[in-house]
Structures are given as C-alpha cells and as structure tokens.
Design a protein around this motif. Structure first.
Motif, mmCIF file in Angstrom:
data_model
loop_
_atom_site.group_PDB
_atom_site.id
_atom_site.type_symbol
_atom_site.label_atom_id
_atom_site.label_comp_id
_atom_site.label_asym_id
_atom_site.label_seq_id
_atom_site.Cartn_x
_atom_site.Cartn_y
_atom_site.Cartn_z
ATOM 1 N N ARG A 214 47.605 37.451 24.171
ATOM 2 C CA ARG A 214 46.925 38.568 24.831
ATOM 3 C C ARG A 214 45.615 38.052 25.403
ATOM 4 N N PRO A 215 45.232 38.474 26.620
ATOM 5 C CA PRO A 215 43.940 38.056 27.170
ATOM 6 C C PRO A 215 42.784 38.706 26.419
ATOM 7 N N GLU A 216 41.624 38.090 26.514
ATOM 8 C CA GLU A 216 40.423 38.605 25.848
ATOM 9 C C GLU A 216 40.122 40.022 26.333
ATOM 10 N N HIS A 217 39.802 40.918 25.393
ATOM 11 C CA HIS A 217 39.555 42.306 25.777
ATOM 12 C C HIS A 217 38.768 43.035 24.702
ATOM 13 N N LEU A 234 38.867 46.729 28.343
ATOM 14 C CA LEU A 234 38.332 45.896 29.414
ATOM 15 C C LEU A 234 38.713 44.448 29.149
ATOM 16 N N PHE A 235 39.072 43.741 30.228
ATOM 17 C CA PHE A 235 39.541 42.365 30.140
ATOM 18 C C PHE A 235 38.556 41.414 30.812
ATOM 19 N N ARG A 236 38.464 40.221 30.276
ATOM 20 C CA ARG A 236 37.595 39.196 30.837
ATOM 21 C C ARG A 236 38.193 38.653 32.136
ATOM 22 N N ALA A 237 37.373 38.572 33.182
ATOM 23 C CA ALA A 237 37.869 38.230 34.514
ATOM 24 C C ALA A 237 38.498 36.844 34.586
ATOM 25 N N ASP A 238 37.937 35.874 33.869
ATOM 26 C CA ASP A 238 38.413 34.497 33.993
ATOM 27 C C ASP A 238 39.314 34.081 32.828
ATOM 28 N N ASP A 239 39.928 35.058 32.165
ATOM 29 C CA ASP A 239 40.770 34.727 31.017
ATOM 30 C C ASP A 239 42.050 34.036 31.470
#
Length: 292
Positions: A214-217, A234-239
């Motif tokens: 899972r991406p950082e959130h 909310l998710f980190r843009a550069d994940d």
C-alpha cells in the motif's frame, strides 16, 4: 417444491423461498446473490474439493479476525469490492473523494486537542498536519469530529505492535475542528507497507503473484452534524506504490505534498526544529445533508 432438484432446477427452487420475504430490499439482494452464486458455480464447474477449500478459507478468515484485525475487511479490499461499494455510494464528485476505511481503524482512540502530539512517543521524523473542513458552499464546518490514524516510519500501525507499545494507542486520535473548521496535530511521517499476508488473504495475493504493498497514506474519518460522513485518506505524491495499491484505494484527487523541511526551520506551531521534518496541509469538503 420438487424433491428431485437438478442442476437446471435448483436455482429457481431456492429463489422461490425468498418470495415471502416482507423486506423488499432484502428479498431483492438475496435473490440476486443466489442467482449470481449459482451461475458462477455452474460457469466454473466448481468441484466438491474446491467448495470445501472455499468454506475452510472463510472459516480461517473468521478465526483470525479480531477487534484489531479485520480480515474480512481486508478480503473485501483486495478483491476490489470495498472500492466498488464506495464508488457506487459516494462517486458524485461534489466533495472530497472518499476511499477505504481499511482494517486498522479502532474505536478505542484517544481524544486530543488541536496541536497535540499524537505519535504516542513512537520515534520517527516529525510530521505536522494542518487540515481545514468546509462544506460544499465553502463555509467552515465547526465542531466536526475528525478521526485520524496512520502507520509509523516502518509501516506498522499501533495495533500491529501492541506488545511493544504496551497496548497503548499511538499515531491515532479523535480531534474536533475549531470555529474556522481547522484542526492540526503533530505526529511522525508514515511509510508504505504491505497489507497483512500472514493470514488467508495473503494466500490469495501469493497465489495471484500480486504485490501486497500500500502507498504511504494518512487516514481520516469525518462526522459533523447535518453533514454526510466522509471516510478518506491522503497519499504521498512521490510514493513508489501509488500506481499499484494492493487494495485499489489510491486516487489522484487525494495525492498530497509531504513538504520536506530542514533542521533550523520553524514548524507550523512556531517551534524552531532541531531535526528535519515534514508538513502537510489539506482542505476537506463535506457534503451537507441537503447535498447528500
């Protein structure tokens, strides 16, 4: 009803048993469920061994589930069902996009004042979050309840390390927006992580050769009087995992900038930081009851 049912007649016989259901919605749902389930069984020519395997799988999903481990939620997530239900019910695009609740929300979260450190003394790079809650007319929503929770810098939630944290909650809190609809807190920067793979859902991911990542959130759940509740993150843009979320929950509209700051700069609370830190700011839009 015939006692000599066949592959061709069994479905109609089962469907007929729901004709007397007084709840129309329940009747329609169960009839559709039976129809699709029977059609699926015939389509794949399900064997007895496969049926027993499926029943055993569901039993094991139930056994591993607990108040802090929702394996059935995870199963729904990795099959895309959770996102599908969310899209059907909240896909109108007139507010902040909703997405998955996830399996790590717990009721036993502490209340916190705005500006509090909710990290629970878990070590990590400091994170300062500032949020504003408004309605669809751009007016601030005061007194909104804001649940927030996230992982630590290694990708673990507090409930996954209860022994280490002595059962104390960390990186989660229930806050309340002020008169301007604002809320803010300090915590630590989360990280991408794999969904739990030590249970039955992990077997599906491995068998399908799927990534569990899972991406950082950061999670949020908003409740406000006369407003529609909102579950989002909310998710980190550069994940690196943004494009391949294991549970299909990432959305472009929920991608945020986690801004990096160096030691010596001032944090949003005015503190001159002696270590690097990150900040995130976001405005959340809730639907009013009339909008909904």
């Amino acid at each position: 009803m015939s006692i000599d049912l066949t592959e061709e007649t069994i479905t109609a016989a089962v469907l007929q048993t729901f004709d007397g259901c007084a709840d129309e919605r329940m009747r329609n749902i169960f009839k559709a469920l039976v129809q699709h389930l029977h059609d699926f069984t015939r389509e794949v020519r399900l064997t007895g061994e496969e049926w027993f395997t499926a029943v055993d799988f569901l039993e094991r999903v139930g056994r591993i589930s607990s108040p802090t481990r929702q394996e059935f939620v995870l199963l729904s997530d990795i099959l895309g069902l959770s996102v599908l239900v969310d899209q059907i019910n909240h896909g109108n695009g007139s507010a902040t996009d909703s997405t998955l609740l996830g399996p790590f929300f717990v009721e036993g979260r502490p209340r916190a004042r705005n500006g509090a450190d909710i990290s629970g003394d878990v070590p990590g790079m400091p994170l300062f979050f500032t949020g504003t809650v408004i309605n669809s007319q751009g007016e601030p929503v005061a007194g909104a309840a804001v649940d927030t929770w996230h992982s630590d810098g290694d990708g673990y939630y507090d409930v996954q390390q209860a022994d280490k944290l002595h059962g104390e909650p960390a990186m989660r809190a229930l806050l309340t927006t002020d008169d301007d609809g604002r809320f803010w807190y300090r915590s630590i920067v989360p990280r991408y992580y794999p969904v739990p793979t030590d249970g039955p859902c992990g077997e599906i991911l491995r068998a399908a050769d799927r990534s569990p990542m899972r991406p950082e959130h950061i999670h949020f759940w908003f409740h406000a009087e006369n407003h529609v509740p909102l579950v989002t993150m909310l998710f980190r843009a550069d994940d690196p995992y943004l494009e391949r979320d294991a549970v299909f929950g990432a959305k472009r509209s929920l991608v945020a900038d986690f801004v990096q700051h160096e030691a010596g700069e001032k944090a949003p609370d005015g503190t001159v930081m002696t270590e690097p830190f990150q900040t995130v700011e976001w405005t959340f839009v809730l639907l009013t009851a009339e909008d909904g």
